[in-house]
Write an enzyme that holds these catalytic residues in place. Structure first.
Site, PDB file in Angstrom:
ATOM      1  N   CYS A  68     -20.131  18.032  13.789  1.00 12.20           N
ATOM      2  CA  CYS A  68     -19.855  16.650  13.453  1.00 12.20           C
ATOM      3  C   CYS A  68     -18.374  16.360  13.344  1.00 12.20           C
ATOM      4  CB  CYS A  68     -20.536  16.274  12.128  1.00 12.20           C
ATOM      5  SG  CYS A  68     -20.107  17.358  10.775  1.00 12.20           S
ATOM      6  N   GLY A 100     -20.307  14.635  18.001  1.00 11.02           N
ATOM      7  CA  GLY A 100     -21.703  14.493  17.598  1.00 11.02           C
ATOM      8  C   GLY A 100     -22.279  13.178  18.067  1.00 11.02           C
ATOM      9  N   ASN A 177     -17.955  18.326   7.694  1.00  9.47           N
ATOM     10  CA  ASN A 177     -17.950  18.974   9.001  1.00  9.47           C
ATOM     11  C   ASN A 177     -17.891  20.477   8.771  1.00  9.47           C
ATOM     12  OD1 ASN A 177     -15.355  19.527  11.466  1.00  9.47           O
ATOM     13  ND2 ASN A 177     -17.544  19.802  11.686  1.00  9.47           N
ATOM     14  N   GLY A 178     -18.856  21.197   9.308  1.00  7.47           N
ATOM     15  CA  GLY A 178     -18.868  22.643   9.160  1.00  7.47           C
ATOM     16  C   GLY A 178     -20.251  23.135   8.786  1.00  7.47           C
ATOM     17  N   CYS A 340     -10.731  27.612  14.114  1.00  7.40           N
ATOM     18  CA  CYS A 340     -11.639  27.848  15.235  1.00  7.40           C
ATOM     19  C   CYS A 340     -10.899  27.683  16.563  1.00  7.40           C
ATOM     20  CB  CYS A 340     -12.807  26.876  15.175  1.00  7.40           C
ATOM     21  SG  CYS A 340     -13.920  26.984  16.592  1.00  7.40           S
ATOM     22  N   TYR A 346     -12.669  23.844  23.968  1.00  9.62           N
ATOM     23  CA  TYR A 346     -13.795  22.994  24.381  1.00  9.62           C
ATOM     24  C   TYR A 346     -14.005  21.749  23.530  1.00  9.62           C
ATOM     25  CZ  TYR A 346     -18.673  21.826  25.583  1.00  9.62           C
ATOM     26  OH  TYR A 346     -19.803  21.187  25.968  1.00  9.62           O
ATOM     27  N   SER A 387     -13.752  18.807  31.327  1.00  6.20           N
ATOM     28  CA  SER A 387     -13.322  19.817  30.351  1.00  6.20           C
ATOM     29  C   SER A 387     -12.455  20.907  30.963  1.00  6.20           C
ATOM     30  CB  SER A 387     -14.542  20.428  29.668  1.00  6.20           C
ATOM     31  OG  SER A 387     -15.446  20.946  30.634  1.00  6.20           O
ATOM     32  N   CYS A 486     -22.202  31.768  16.179  1.00  4.24           N
ATOM     33  CA  CYS A 486     -21.303  31.248  15.145  1.00  4.24           C
ATOM     34  C   CYS A 486     -22.140  30.701  14.001  1.00  4.24           C
ATOM     35  CB  CYS A 486     -20.435  30.127  15.731  1.00  4.24           C
ATOM     36  SG  CYS A 486     -19.404  29.269  14.512  1.00  4.24           S
ATOM     37  N   CYS A 545      -9.861  31.967  14.419  1.00  3.40           N
ATOM     38  CA  CYS A 545     -11.164  32.624  14.420  1.00  3.40           C
ATOM     39  C   CYS A 545     -11.601  32.845  15.860  1.00  3.40           C
ATOM     40  CB  CYS A 545     -12.196  31.771  13.676  1.00  3.40           C
ATOM     41  SG  CYS A 545     -13.863  32.471  13.719  1.00  3.40           S
ATOM     42  N   CYS A 548     -16.792  34.314  17.915  1.00  2.00           N
ATOM     43  CA  CYS A 548     -17.759  34.164  19.001  1.00  2.00           C
ATOM     44  C   CYS A 548     -17.366  34.986  20.223  1.00  2.00           C
ATOM     45  CB  CYS A 548     -17.920  32.691  19.374  1.00  2.00           C
ATOM     46  SG  CYS A 548     -16.377  31.877  19.876  1.00  2.00           S
TER      47      CYS A 548
END
Length: 563
Positions: A68, A100, A177-178, A340, A346, A387, A486, A545, A548
């Site tokens: 989100c 989102g 968010n998270g 992240c 992305y 992207s 993740c 981080c 992933c």
């Protein structure tokens, strides 16, 4: 398996993290044990056996989804403010729509009554939820908003945010968010205090936890910064929060800085109070209001200018008098910041600013690094729009091979990841893209994409180009192979569903019909991200981080992980 080896999470190495650097008193989160507990087991090779909470969650068939985006706005000076807070938040959420598309909500306050807020929430896209009638209800001098894709609760209207609860001290609204790493243990604690929960959302859990008195107690009414502080010690990550009371907003970022959050200043129309597109630091008397957002990409459209990011662990109070830092909660000294890295790859919009650099420039540098690591003889470089476009331009500049568009995107076709079957999903790709045959015919093409998750959509795209006459199609991915799920707010599938865990690059190239396929290395990605950063990890920021990609989770695996 190809790619980097995975460390045993039962013996993760400690890493030293410099302090955040704010000149105020700080609290430190208790060190969390990094050993696997009862709900995750390590085999002799250090592989983690995790229960399948995420398997099949939502309708994701391909690609990644972010949980989100959050947004808040407040007018400064005399109230009622001249800033149309409801409209500002709505436009801010439109700019965050890529984070989102499932549901959205806005809650506003006129700053007079602690008992009542104005609220409107619903399922679907923002422009369909907030019509003229809905916007007329959202009057106020401050407010917060949220746009959502679920990762930890079902896609139902009851889970729409912001959540509003009525406490003994007035109404409280929270947007999040998270995803809480230790959700299960926190839920047990809240329920043990006699508090009821109506959803399985992490965000409602946060809201209810904020209603609990801090251990130090309170004397003259609720001490909201202390309550937030207490929550942050109970839940070290992952979250960015906007919390609204009658006449204040608190902006909060977890101590690891895992999820993004930034501040902007609303300036009078025609103001020249700018410096390189950003507002100068400090409080300016001309400021008409302040905004806080997951990303800065929507600031210009609402007449706001980017000021800075909320620091990891920082609690910022926003009021009619301006903004001030109330506290900074530190992570353990052995831990680095863990922003992240896939925000760069992305999730974020290309015109957003993180760590002093625009996302577009980071993606451009990823393309340059990819050209150095994985060169190939070809006639043209192109991208899977949009992207992969910035990375494709970087690859073209570094390699000297000209960039040329080969795919035309139909912007009015829904996202392919919601298709219920492989056949329909592949037809969705064919409907989503058309090949520019005059640019393709007889050409050796380097096609750049940002990532491969399940590998379902790149194959049909390659077939489309071959059918249009491409002589060769070489795939280059501007990020490393995704190998691990993740649990911090990104809907990355289970290990079994990630194609990089099933095939090396040679087998994957054969599987999707490419002449060759290569990924950017983890080291190359990190180097590209650091290239244009205004600060470095040695300055106390810039740790990322990469869980992933490497399986190295910030803080280790939580003891109550259940997926």
């Amino acid at each position: 398996m190809d790619g980097p080896s995975r460390p045993n999470p039962c013996s993760l190495q400690s890493r030293t993290a410099p302090s955040v650097g704010a000149k105020i008193d700080r609290l430190t989160i208790d060190d969390r044990p990094e050993m696997c507990q009862s709900d995750c087991q390590c085999d002799s090779q250090g592989e983690v056996k995790i229960k399948s909470k995420r398997f099949g969650r939502g309708a994701v068939e391909s690609g990644l989804t972010h949980e989100c985006g959050v947004f808040g706005a407040i007018g400064t000076g005399e109230w009622p403010t001249q800033v149309d807070v409801g409209q500002v938040i709505c436009l801010g959420l439109v700019a965050l729509q890529h984070r989102g598309q499932e549901s959205a909500g806005i809650v506003t306050s006129e700053g007079k009554s602690a008992r009542t807020f104005n609220s409107h929430k619903g399922m679907g896209l923002i422009n369909n939820i907030f019509n003229d009638e809905a916007m007329k209800k959202l009057k106020g001098n401050l407010g917060i908003g949220h746009t959502r894709y679920s990762t930890s609760a079902a896609s139902e209207e009851v889970n729409c945010q912001p959540f509003v609860v009525h406490t003994a001290h007035g109404a409280l609204a929270v947007a999040h968010n998270g995803e809480l790493v230790n959700c299960s243990s926190l839920r047990k604690m809240v329920l043990g205090r006699g508090v009821g929960l109506s959803t399985h959302s992490d965000s409602e859990l946060i809201t209810q936890a904020l209603c609990l008195n801090p251990p130090e107690g309170e004397t003259n009414g609720p001490d909201w910064p202390a309550r937030i502080n207490h929550l942050m010690r109970l839940a070290p990550l992952s979250y960015s929060l906007v919390i609204m009371l009658k006449d204040k907003i608190y902006a909060v970022r977890d101590p690891y800085g895992n999820r993004p959050l930034c501040l902007g200043k609303i300036l009078p129309l025609g103001s020249s109070f700018l410096l390189n597109g950003c507002a100068k630091n400090g409080i300016d008397d001309k400021a008409e209001g302040w905004v806080v957002s997951s990303e800065s990409c929507g600031f210009l459209s609402i007449g706001a200018r980017y000021v800075r990011e909320v620091l990891p662990g920082e609690i910022i109070e926003m009021s009619r008098h301006g903004i001030r830092t109330m506290d900074v909660v530190e992570r353990p000294q052995s831990k680095q910041q863990a922003f992240c890295i896939f925000e760069y790859v992305y999730f974020a919009r290309a015109d957003s600013i993180f760590e002093g650099q625009m996302v577009y420039s980071a993606r451009l540098q990823c393309g340059r690094m990819l050209a150095r690591e994985s060169p190939i003889d070809a006639d043209i470089v192109s991208s899977v729009p949009e992207s992969g476009t910035a990375a494709a331009h970087g690859y073209a500049r570094q390699s000297g091979i000209p960039f040329m568009e080969v795919l035309c995107k139909n912007r009015y076709v829904g996202r392919t990841f919601i298709q219920p079957s492989t056949r329909l999903r592949q037809l969705g790709v064919a409907k989503k893209f058309g090949a520019l045959s005059e640019n393709v015919r007889g050409k050796r093409i380097v096609l750049i994409d940002d990532s491969i998750v399940r590998g379902n959509t790149i194959g049909p795209i390659i077939k489309l180009l071959r059918d249009a006459g491409a002589a060769e199609v070489h795939i280059r991915i501007a990020s490393p192979p995704l190998k691990f799920p993740c649990y911090m707010g990104i809907n990355i599938p289970t290990r079994e569903e990630l194609i990089a865990n099933k095939m090396d690059t040679f087998k994957l190239a054969e599987h999707v019909g490419a002449d060759s396929l290569e990924y950017l290395s983890v080291e190359g990605l990190v180097s590209a991200i650091h290239y244009n950063m205004k600060a470095t990890p040695s300055d106390g920021v810039g740790g990322h981080c990469t869980a992933c990609l490497t399986g190295d989770y910030p803080g280790g695996l939580p003891e109550d992980v259940d997926w």
